[in-house]
Design a protein around this motif. Structure first.
Motif, mmCIF file in Angstrom:
data_model
loop_
_atom_site.group_PDB
_atom_site.id
_atom_site.type_symbol
_atom_site.label_atom_id
_atom_site.label_comp_id
_atom_site.label_asym_id
_atom_site.label_seq_id
_atom_site.Cartn_x
_atom_site.Cartn_y
_atom_site.Cartn_z
ATOM 1 N N VAL A 277 -15.884 0.836 71.027
ATOM 2 C CA VAL A 277 -15.800 -0.624 71.131
ATOM 3 C C VAL A 277 -15.553 -1.045 72.588
ATOM 4 O O VAL A 277 -14.569 -1.709 72.888
ATOM 5 N N PRO A 278 -16.466 -0.668 73.502
ATOM 6 C CA PRO A 278 -16.229 -0.996 74.915
ATOM 7 C C PRO A 278 -16.199 -2.495 75.184
ATOM 8 O O PRO A 278 -15.543 -2.943 76.125
ATOM 9 N N GLU A 279 -16.870 -3.259 74.332
ATOM 10 C CA GLU A 279 -16.888 -4.710 74.530
ATOM 11 C C GLU A 279 -15.512 -5.335 74.308
ATOM 12 O O GLU A 279 -15.228 -6.418 74.804
ATOM 13 N N TYR A 280 -14.641 -4.643 73.582
ATOM 14 C CA TYR A 280 -13.306 -5.172 73.323
ATOM 15 C C TYR A 280 -12.506 -5.298 74.614
ATOM 16 O O TYR A 280 -11.746 -6.224 74.792
ATOM 17 N N SER B 163 -2.008 0.653 76.570
ATOM 18 C CA SER B 163 -0.904 1.586 76.348
ATOM 19 C C SER B 163 -0.038 1.174 75.156
ATOM 20 O O SER B 163 0.337 2.016 74.340
ATOM 21 N N THR B 164 0.255 -0.096 75.040
ATOM 22 C CA THR B 164 1.042 -0.585 73.905
ATOM 23 C C THR B 164 0.278 -0.425 72.604
ATOM 24 O O THR B 164 0.822 0.052 71.608
ATOM 25 N N ARG B 165 -0.995 -0.802 72.624
ATOM 26 C CA ARG B 165 -1.818 -0.648 71.415
ATOM 27 C C ARG B 165 -1.909 0.815 71.007
ATOM 28 O O ARG B 165 -1.822 1.147 69.826
ATOM 29 N N ASN B 166 -2.051 1.693 71.995
ATOM 30 C CA ASN B 166 -2.163 3.114 71.710
ATOM 31 C C ASN B 166 -0.857 3.666 71.134
ATOM 32 O O ASN B 166 -0.871 4.455 70.196
ATOM 33 N N THR B 167 0.263 3.247 71.682
ATOM 34 C CA THR B 167 1.561 3.706 71.194
ATOM 35 C C THR B 167 1.792 3.278 69.747
ATOM 36 O O THR B 167 2.194 4.087 68.899
ATOM 37 N N VAL B 168 1.533 2.022 69.455
ATOM 38 C CA VAL B 168 1.717 1.511 68.094
ATOM 39 C C VAL B 168 0.781 2.232 67.124
ATOM 40 O O VAL B 168 1.206 2.699 66.053
ATOM 41 N N SER C 229 -7.336 6.779 58.019
ATOM 42 C CA SER C 229 -6.777 6.551 59.347
ATOM 43 C C SER C 229 -7.784 5.936 60.309
ATOM 44 O O SER C 229 -7.398 5.232 61.241
ATOM 45 N N TYR C 230 -9.083 6.173 60.104
ATOM 46 C CA TYR C 230 -10.059 5.516 60.977
ATOM 47 C C TYR C 230 -10.099 4.015 60.678
ATOM 48 O O TYR C 230 -10.059 3.201 61.600
ATOM 49 N N ALA C 231 -10.155 3.689 59.404
ATOM 50 C CA ALA C 231 -10.231 2.272 59.033
ATOM 51 C C ALA C 231 -8.954 1.524 59.406
ATOM 52 O O ALA C 231 -9.005 0.455 60.022
ATOM 53 N N MET C 232 -7.813 2.087 59.060
ATOM 54 C CA MET C 232 -6.554 1.377 59.305
ATOM 55 C C MET C 232 -6.022 1.595 60.719
ATOM 56 O O MET C 232 -5.728 0.637 61.433
ATOM 57 N N ILE D 248 -5.443 -1.474 63.289
ATOM 58 C CA ILE D 248 -4.175 -1.529 64.023
ATOM 59 C C ILE D 248 -4.377 -1.372 65.526
ATOM 60 O O ILE D 248 -3.879 -2.163 66.315
ATOM 61 N N PHE D 249 -5.113 -0.330 65.935
ATOM 62 C CA PHE D 249 -5.293 -0.084 67.369
ATOM 63 C C PHE D 249 -5.901 -1.288 68.084
ATOM 64 O O PHE D 249 -5.460 -1.663 69.167
ATOM 65 N N LEU D 250 -6.899 -1.892 67.505
ATOM 66 C CA LEU D 250 -7.558 -3.013 68.182
ATOM 67 C C LEU D 250 -6.769 -4.318 68.103
ATOM 68 O O LEU D 250 -7.036 -5.243 68.863
#
Length: 133
Positions: free
Chosen positions: A122-125, A63-68, A44-47, A52-54
């Motif tokens: 990943v604060p630079e994201y 919010s959308t990235r977090n929901t997905v 789950s960390y890798a995927m 997925i999250f990023l």
């Protein structure tokens, strides 16, 4: 180093939930619970958290990235716990309820873990100011 700390935090979170639900609540052996925790944390960390999250939306739309990512983490946690639990214990249908309960609690924690990943790993994201170390 930030990824190692994030993995450790995630492993502790996942293991705590699985120990309470699987080992205490449903008598799954301790070693089996640890094996499931290791597999679920790595997968789950890798995927879920990195791929997925990023990439589930624009950096500004956290919010959308977090929901997905949280939904994907729920599905992944349920399937991983159920499948590995079934393989380790030999109990197929008996693992559905503990896998569902565990996945619900873990996905709740994942919502907040994604916020941590966004700001500290990943604060630079998102152009957050990096946490001073």
């Amino acid at each position: 180093m930030r990824h190692l700390l994030a993995l450790a935090i995630k492993f502790v979170m996942v293991t705590a939930v699985l120990l309470l639900v699987l080992t205490v609540g449903f008598d799954v052996p301790f070693v089996d619970t640890l094996l499931i925790s290791l597999a679920l944390t790595a997968l789950s960390y890798a995927m879920g958290d990195i791929m997925i999250f990023l990439n589930a939306g624009s950096p500004e739309n956290q919010s959308t990235r977090n929901t997905v990512a949280t939904f994907v983490d729920f599905v992944m946690a349920f399937l991983t716990i159920w499948l590995i639990g079934w393989l380790l214990t030999g109990q197929n249908f008996e693992m559905v309820t503990p896998a569902l309960l565990s996945a619900l609690v873990i996905s709740g924690g994942e919502w907040f873990f994604h916020l941590y990943v966004d700001r500290s790993v990943v604060p630079e994201y998102n152009n957050y100011k990096a946490v001073k170390r």
